[in-house]
Design an enzyme around this catalytic site. Sequence first.
Site, short mmCIF file in Angstrom:
data_model
loop_
_atom_site.label_atom_id
_atom_site.label_comp_id
_atom_site.label_asym_id
_atom_site.label_seq_id
_atom_site.Cartn_x
_atom_site.Cartn_y
_atom_site.Cartn_z
N THR A 1 -28.41 -79.57 -7.31
CA THR A 1 -28.52 -80.94 -6.84
C THR A 1 -27.13 -81.55 -6.97
O THR A 1 -26.40 -81.23 -7.90
CB THR A 1 -29.53 -81.78 -7.65
OG1 THR A 1 -29.10 -81.87 -9.00
CG2 THR A 1 -30.93 -81.16 -7.60
N HIS A 2 -26.77 -82.41 -6.04
CA HIS A 2 -25.42 -83.01 -6.01
C HIS A 2 -24.32 -81.93 -6.00
O HIS A 2 -23.21 -82.18 -6.48
CB HIS A 2 -25.20 -83.94 -7.21
CG HIS A 2 -26.28 -84.96 -7.38
ND1 HIS A 2 -26.29 -86.17 -6.71
CD2 HIS A 2 -27.40 -84.96 -8.16
CE1 HIS A 2 -27.36 -86.86 -7.06
NE2 HIS A 2 -28.06 -86.15 -7.93
N SER B 1 -7.33 -64.03 10.49
CA SER B 1 -6.26 -65.02 10.70
C SER B 1 -5.11 -64.36 11.44
O SER B 1 -4.84 -63.17 11.27
CB SER B 1 -5.77 -65.55 9.35
OG SER B 1 -4.53 -66.21 9.49
N LYS C 1 -7.50 -62.77 5.29
CA LYS C 1 -8.57 -63.71 5.62
C LYS C 1 -9.75 -63.05 6.32
O LYS C 1 -9.59 -62.15 7.15
CB LYS C 1 -8.03 -64.83 6.53
CG LYS C 1 -7.02 -65.77 5.87
CD LYS C 1 -7.67 -66.64 4.79
CE LYS C 1 -8.63 -67.66 5.36
NZ LYS C 1 -7.98 -68.61 6.29
N GLU D 1 -19.22 -71.80 11.22
CA GLU D 1 -18.45 -73.02 11.45
C GLU D 1 -18.68 -73.57 12.86
O GLU D 1 -18.79 -74.78 13.06
CB GLU D 1 -16.96 -72.74 11.24
CG GLU D 1 -16.60 -72.50 9.78
CD GLU D 1 -15.17 -72.06 9.57
OE1 GLU D 1 -14.75 -71.98 8.40
OE2 GLU D 1 -14.45 -71.81 10.57
#
Length: 457
Positions: free
Chosen positions: A155-156, A277, A283, A290
Site C-alpha cells: 500500500t502506498h 539501448s 539495457k 511502456e
Amino acid sequence: MAQLWKGRFKKELAKETNDFNSSIKFDSRMYAQDIQGSIAHATMLGAAGIIDQNESNKIVQCLSEIYNDIKSGSLNIDMEAEDIHTFIEGELTARLGQTGKRLHTARSRNDQVALDIRLMLRNEIDKITEKIKELISVICNKAGENKETIMPGYTHLQRAQPITFGHHLMAYAAMLCRDLDRLKDVKKRMNVCPLGSGALAGTTYPLDRNMVAELLGFDDISANSLDGVSDRDFCIELAAALSLIMVHLSRFSEEIIMWCSWEFKFIELDDAFSTGSSIMPQKKNPDIAELVRGKSGRVFGDLTTLLTVMKGIALAYNKDMQEDKEAIFDAVDTVKMCLNAFTPMIDTMTVIKENMRNAAAKGFINATDCADYLVSKGLPFRDAYKATGELVAICIDKGLTLETLPIEEYKAVCDLFDKEVYTAISLEKCVNDRLVAGGPSAGSVEKQIEKAMSFIK
C-alpha cells in the site's frame, strides 16, 4: 463518382470542400457491413412488395458479387468517392443500371450509417472479448504456477503484508472479468436496428423493420426515428469500456515496468518482448509495457472526442457526427493492438521467486501477524500493535528481521512472547492462514482461478 445528392445543386463541388467532406478514407473499412445491411434492406423491399421481387434478387446477387470482388482485391474502393455508401451504390448501379438505383428506396444515408457502425462495432466487441479471454487465461495459468510464490503486498508503494504472486495476478483477472461484463452490456444496448428511421422521420413505404432486424441478428428495432439516426451512445459507452480496459492494462504495465527493474527484479521479460539501448549495451527495456501505458491516453482522448462531438448537437443528424468513426475506430484498434502484444509478454515472462521471497522477508510485512499473535495471548490489539512497532524499531536499529530477532529481545518488549512466535510470523503461515474467500492463501487463489476460468468459458 457523382454525389448521391447531386440533383439540388447547379455548381460542381469545390475540391477543397469534397476533400474536407469526404469520409471514404476511414469509413471504407465498413464495406462488408454496408453490403450486409444493403442485402437485408433489398431482401425486405422485395418481400414487402415495395420493389419487384426479381429486381430484389438481382440486387442481392450483385451486392454479394461486389463484396467478393472487394474482398479478393479484384475491385478497389475508389478513394475519390464521398463515402463507402456512395461507392457501393455507384458500383451496383454501374453493374445493374436502373435496377441498382432501386436499392436506396425507403432508406437514408443517416439510418444506413447508423446501421453500419452498429454492425461493425458489434463484431469488434466480439473480437476484443476473445482477446481479453485469452489474456485472462494466461493470467490464470501464471497465477496457478505461483499460488505459493511469496511476495510483498503493497500500500502506498510501501511493503505492507505478505501475499503470493498468484494472488496479485488474480486481481488483474478480476478487473478483466469486469471488462468482459461491461462489453457484454454495451453490446446488448448496441444491438438495436435503426434502419427504417430514414433521414429522421421514417418513411411512407410499408417497411418490415422487424424482418431487417432479424436478418441482421438484432434484438430489437429503435423505438424512435429521431433517436435512431442521432444516437451514438453506443459509441461513447464502448469508448468508456475500452478506456477502463486500458486503465487496467496501464496499471498492470506500471507494475511490470517496476518489477523488471534492477531495484525490484521480481520478473524477467522475454527477449522477444523487450528492446535494447542504442548507446548502453547492458539495457533491456520493457518497451511493450511502456507503450501500452502510453497508449491508454490515446483511448481516453478518443472517449473525450466522442463526448465533445455529441454534447451540443440538436436532433437529428448533423455532419459533426462523421467524427464518431475515426475516434471509435482508433480506440478499438488501439485496444486490440495492445492486447495482441501484452498477452504473450505476460505468458513468456520469467518469475524470479527468490527475489520476491527476499523482498517479503526484509519488509517487516509479518508485523500484523506478530501483533495478532499477542492478541491470541490475551493482549488488547492496540497494546499488541505498540509492542510490535517497538520490535520493528529494534530490528531496524540492529539490521535484523522479525524472523532473526532473538527471543530475548521479544520478551524484553512483552513477556507474553515465547518461541511459538517464530512459527506465527512465518511468511508461509501468514499467507496460508488467510483462508478468507478472495484472500492470498493457495486454496483461495485456486478458487479464484477456477471462478475466472469458469466465467470466461
